[in-house]
Write an enzyme that holds these catalytic residues in place. Structure first.
Site: not given
Ligand code: PMP
Length: 370
Positions: A71, A315
């Site tokens: 993120t 998410c």
């Molecule tokens: N991009 C994608 C395609 C994801 O699947 C995710 C995780 N759900 C993220 C970004 C975010 O990653 P992080 O949990 O390391 O912030």
């Protein structure tokens, strides 16, 4: 009984990675910026981890910047490049992860212009539509490599060539594809790439932004000179070392792909289902809509039986909106709401798939009649 089939949301940490993490938390307490021996040792270990991750992408170590996850890496990529540019136009697709989608919605409020390139019914970005939008006003283009909901893989090599011809920085969110699809950055001219450790059996809260040498980009925070000043703050060495360890693990894509083929074959025995994942997709994700069944209700029922899958993307779970990804592919609101995502890992067994199918076959008819 517990069957974990939500590996696109996150994976269980690998035992080897966990032991490196624990050891490092205990031993590597020196600050990488300290000039004494303990600090120097920490710095050496940091640079070793950087080298190891760079190697997996055929990149240079100095092109690897550690962040708190993807993120943050996505935010640094987009906002950092915008900060270093006078241009105000951004191109993304209609199926981006929320960390890009919501960021761009915010940027639009701040006066930036967002161009969203549509996808076809399988979720592939329409390259002809992209070509029409390529001009000197574009500050950055960002397309997700493998989609987190359906697993569809974009032709980033072709898109990178188009961007390079026009000198437009190209970012890809490679969180779901990293280690599953080889990425050779000496061959593919991507400008910036985001990856995250927790999708490959590493810990949560650690990510990387690859930044090609010569890219104009500015930091989002003010602080020290860590990570070339692009990500100030004391580096999280134990998690960085754990990420490097996870990146060294072999990823058995072919074996997982066989399990995915088996899963799809068994799913097709259930009447009135629609597989939303196309052929050209990552090895571990299957998205499907089950006619007459609410995805969220199904996920909750399976959870009571100890089977963990997902509806849409983790998410955005907790929100009642139907998946923007599936709707962009032309699915109806009802089809999108009746979707589930099953995502496998190297730990998934055939027995677990059989057990899941057995439960689906008994629950689906009941839910259809409610
Ligand atoms: N991009 C994608 C395609 C994801 O699947 C995710 C995780 N759900 C993220 C970004 C975010 O990653 P992080 O949990 O390391 O912030």
């Amino acid at each position: 009984m517990q069957i974990y089939l939500d590996n696109a949301a996150t994976t269980q940490i690998d035992e080897k990675v966990l032991s490196i993490l624990n050891k490092s938390l205990k031993e590597d307490f020196g600050n990488t910026s300290s000039i004494h021996k303990k600090g120097k040792e920490a710095k050496e270990k940091l640079e070793q981890a950087r080298k190891e991750i760079a190697k997996t992408l055929n990149a240079e170590p100095e092109e690897i910047i550690f962040t708190s996850g993807a993120t943050e890496a996505n935010n640094l990529a987009i906002k950092g490049i915008l900060k270093a540019s006078k241009k105000k136009d951004i191109i993304i697709s209609t199926i981006e992860h929320v960390s890009i989608k919501n960021l761009c919605e915010e940027l639009q409020k701040e006066g930036y212009t967002i161009h969203k390139i549509p996808v076809d019914k399988d979720g592939f970005v329409q390259i002809n539509e992209l070509k029409k939008k390529l001009n000197e006003k574009i500050a950055i283009i960002s397309f997700i490599h493998a989609n987190n909901e359906t697993g569809v893989i974009q032709d980033i090599q072709k898109i990178a060539e188009l961007c390079a011809q026009k000198n437009i920085p190209f970012h890809t969110d490679a969180v779901q594809s990293y280690k599953k699809i080889p990425l050779d950055l000496k061959k593919i001219k991507l400008t910036v790439i985001s990856i995250s450790a927790h999708k490959i059996h590493g810990p949560k809260g650690i990510g990387v932004l690859y930044i090609r040498k010569g890219t104009k980009i500015k930091a989002l925070f003010n602080g020290g000179k860590q990570e070339h000043g692009l990500r100030p703050g004391t580096e999280n060495l134990p998690y960085i070392r754990a990420f490097a360890a996870a990146a060294q693990l072999p990823y058995p894509s072919k074996q997982i792909d066989k399990k995915k083929t088996y899963l799809i074959k068994k799913l097709k025995e259930i009447l009135n289902i629609k597989i939303n994942t196309p052929e050209k997709s990552i090895c571990n994700v299957v998205n499907l809509s089950i006619k007459g069944v609410n995805g969220e209700t199904l996920v909750r029922h399976l959870s009571e039986q100890g089977i963990y899958i997902s509806t849409g993307s983790a998410c955005s779970s907790g929100t009642i909106e139907a998946s923007h990804v599936l709707k962009a592919m032309g699915l109806t609101e009802e089809q999108a709401r009746s979707s589930i995502r099953v995502s496998l890992s190297k730990n998934t067994t055939k027995k677990e798939i059989d057990e899941t199918i057995k439960h689906l076959k008994s629950i689906v008819p009941i839910l259809r009649n409610i």
